[in-house]
Every structure is written in structure tokens, then in C-alpha cells.
Enzyme design. Structure first.
Site, mmCIF file in Angstrom:
data_model
loop_
_atom_site.group_PDB
_atom_site.id
_atom_site.type_symbol
_atom_site.label_atom_id
_atom_site.label_comp_id
_atom_site.label_asym_id
_atom_site.label_seq_id
_atom_site.Cartn_x
_atom_site.Cartn_y
_atom_site.Cartn_z
ATOM 1 N N ASN A 58 -43.197 14.284 31.718
ATOM 2 C CA ASN A 58 -43.156 15.605 32.343
ATOM 3 C C ASN A 58 -42.966 16.758 31.364
ATOM 4 O O ASN A 58 -43.381 17.874 31.665
ATOM 5 C CB ASN A 58 -42.030 15.628 33.385
ATOM 6 C CG ASN A 58 -41.750 17.018 33.906
ATOM 7 O OD1 ASN A 58 -42.530 17.585 34.667
ATOM 8 N ND2 ASN A 58 -40.627 17.601 33.475
ATOM 9 N N SER A 113 -51.659 19.254 35.908
ATOM 10 C CA SER A 113 -51.693 20.584 36.515
ATOM 11 C C SER A 113 -53.038 20.787 37.179
ATOM 12 O O SER A 113 -54.026 20.129 36.808
ATOM 13 C CB SER A 113 -51.489 21.655 35.433
ATOM 14 O OG SER A 113 -51.712 22.955 35.936
ATOM 15 N N ASP A 119 -37.273 15.888 20.801
ATOM 16 C CA ASP A 119 -38.574 16.525 20.978
ATOM 17 C C ASP A 119 -39.610 15.428 21.195
ATOM 18 O O ASP A 119 -39.844 14.599 20.312
ATOM 19 C CB ASP A 119 -38.900 17.328 19.713
ATOM 20 C CG ASP A 119 -40.209 18.084 19.801
ATOM 21 O OD1 ASP A 119 -40.948 17.908 20.791
ATOM 22 O OD2 ASP A 119 -40.500 18.857 18.858
ATOM 23 N N TYR A 123 -53.096 25.801 27.146
ATOM 24 C CA TYR A 123 -52.511 25.030 28.241
ATOM 25 C C TYR A 123 -53.600 24.309 29.033
ATOM 26 O O TYR A 123 -53.485 23.123 29.343
ATOM 27 C CB TYR A 123 -51.720 25.962 29.154
ATOM 28 C CG TYR A 123 -51.013 25.266 30.289
ATOM 29 C CD1 TYR A 123 -49.873 24.512 30.066
ATOM 30 C CD2 TYR A 123 -51.476 25.386 31.605
ATOM 31 C CE1 TYR A 123 -49.209 23.888 31.115
ATOM 32 C CE2 TYR A 123 -50.834 24.768 32.650
ATOM 33 C CZ TYR A 123 -49.698 24.015 32.399
ATOM 34 O OH TYR A 123 -49.047 23.391 33.434
ATOM 35 N N LYS A 177 -53.906 20.218 29.487
ATOM 36 C CA LYS A 177 -53.795 19.560 30.787
ATOM 37 C C LYS A 177 -55.096 18.860 31.183
ATOM 38 O O LYS A 177 -55.084 17.844 31.897
ATOM 39 C CB LYS A 177 -53.364 20.557 31.858
ATOM 40 C CG LYS A 177 -51.917 21.022 31.698
ATOM 41 C CD LYS A 177 -50.935 19.858 31.679
ATOM 42 C CE LYS A 177 -49.495 20.322 31.612
ATOM 43 N NZ LYS A 177 -48.524 19.192 31.631
#
Length: 253
Positions: free
Chosen positions: A88, A139, A61, A152, A156
């Protein structure tokens, strides 16, 4: 091409999607690749059929500092050096701030931000030795907001600025740091989206080159940023998004 012959690349989130496409791309161009993922079963399946003499599997992890340290050590112990880190591994949860739990927010930040920090910090001493590079998967959500993806988007956004800050600091040691910023890409994380024809059609209206994106196309951009062809490029967040940012997300008329 053999742009990465004799080079060692460490790819996180390598069991599927963009990570697996990156591993294959770097192998095709001559690299030795350390493939790291938390999902051991999927990772073992992904590795089957690849050049076994140039692949090293690591399970862990990335939110755990020990995983990062162990993966970098394994790369150097097995292949003698580390030239490129592909940061990634990532995850997403749905919901606005009112519908995002503290646990979900903490987990997204642990994987998408702290995980990138742990990997880059562990890799940097080796990358300084080889004057290597880091390429991160950010992203378009790190360049502008989305609805119902609060955690999220936040993570990002942090990655996109992490790239800029790290690039400025690492330049003195000859290490370049860049990111790609994909949009709707086929992966395990987007399986539900890809299977929704109406949603795919809506994305197609907003992407001049169409949707969804293929992981191999994103991997090609990452390989470019990692290569000597991009030796003058650092601190860049490169949209790899079928033209979404150029269209400002507006549908075709």
C-alpha cells in the site's frame, strides 16, 4: 467476523489513510498485523490503542530492498508465518512531463513500483508456504490518465499490470494477487484536495456515490480480496471509486 484469525498480515504505508484502515480492519477480524511505514512518529501514534499483543511495528522505506527483507523476517520470527501482504505504501508528485524532474520521477517509481516489487519478492516464499495472497493499492489512475500527475499515473499503470503478471505466475503455487483501484480518498496525500470545497464539489459531480471516499471502505474491499471469500479471484484490478469509472468521469447533467 473472524476471517483472519491465526493469520499474519503485513501492511505497508500503515501509519495513516488506507494502510491504517487496513491494519485496523484485519485486527478487527482476528489477524496479527505487522505495520510498516517510513514515518516512525506517526506510526507510533497510530499503533496506540490497538491490540498490542497482535501488532508489530516496523520502520523503513519500502524502496529499499533491505526494508522488505527485514519486515518479512520480523513477521515470521514474531508470528510464525505470513499469510497476506498489503502493498500500500505510495506517494505522488504533481506536474506534466515537462514539469516533472528526473529526481521526482525516480522517487515515485522507486516507492510505487520498485517498493511493491521488493515487498512482493521478499514475501512470496512465505506466501507460497501458506497459500496466501497479495493485495496492492493501485488507483483509477492506473486504469486511465489524469492531468498533471504524470509520474503517479505512470507508476500506477505499472502496478495494475504488475498485478496481472504476478497473478499469472503465482497461481501455480496457490498465491492470489489482486489490487484495488481507489479514486479520491481521504488521506495525508490528499489533505490539500479534501480542504478545497470547489474541488470536492467537482468530484461529487463525477462520482455517482459521491466523494471523497473513506479509507475504511477501501480497506473493506481489500479485506474481501485477501479472504477465502475471494478464493476464485486473482489478477483483478477492482475499482473502489464511488462509481467514477462507471460514469467515465462525466459530470452529472
Amino acid at each position: 467476523m473472524n476471517r483472519f484469525r491465526e493469520k499474519t498480515v503485513l501492511v505497508t504505508g500503515a501509519a495513516s489513510g488506507i494502510g491504517l484502515a487496513c491494519a485496523r480492519r484485519f485486527l478487527d477480524e482476528g489477524a496479527r498485523v505487522v505495520m510498516l511505514d517510513i514515518d516512525e512518529a506517526t506510526l507510533r501514534k497510530a499503533v496506540a490503542g490497538l491490540a498490542q499483543d497482535r501488532v508489530l511495528v516496523q520502520v523503513g522505506d519500502t524502496a529499499d530492498k533491505a526494508t522488505a527483507v527485514a519486515a518479512v523476517k520480523a513477521a515470521v520470527d514474531s508470528f510464525g508465518r505470513l499469510d497476506i501482504l498489503i502493498n500500500n505504501a505510495g506517494m505522488a508528485t504533481e506536474g506534466d512531463i515537462m514539469h516533472t524532474s528526473e529526481d521526482d520521477f525516480a522517487r515515485v517509481m522507486a516507492v510505487n513500483v520498485a517498493g511493491y516489487f521488493h515487498m512482493a519478492k521478499a514475501a512470496m516464499p512465505e506466501l507460497v508456504k501458506t497459500r496466501g495472497s497479495i493485495v496492492m493499492t493501485s488507483s483509477v489512475s492506473g486504469l486511465g490518465g489524469d492531468w498533471e500527475l504524470f509520474a503517479y499515473n505512470t507508476s500506477k499503470g505499472a502496478v495494475s499490470n504488475m498485478v496481472r503478471a504476478m497473478a499469472m505466475d503465482a497461481a501455480k503455487d496457490g498465491v492470489r494477487v489482486n489490487a484495488v483501484n481507489p479514486s479520491f480518498t481521504v488521506s495525508r496525500m490528499t489533505e490539500d484536495m479534501v480542504s478545497d470545497p470547489e474541488l470536492v464539489a467537482e468530484f461529487r459531480k463525477r462520482m455517482p456515490l459521491g466523494a471523497p471516499e473513506d479509507p475504511e471502505g477501501v480497506a473493506a474491499a481489500m479485506a474481501f480480496l485477501a479472504s477465502e471469500d475471494a478464493r476464485l479471484i486473482t489478477g483483478v484490478n477492482l475499482p473502489v471509486d464511488n462509481g467514477l469509472m462507471a460514469s467515465n468521469g462525466q459530470p452529472h447533467q
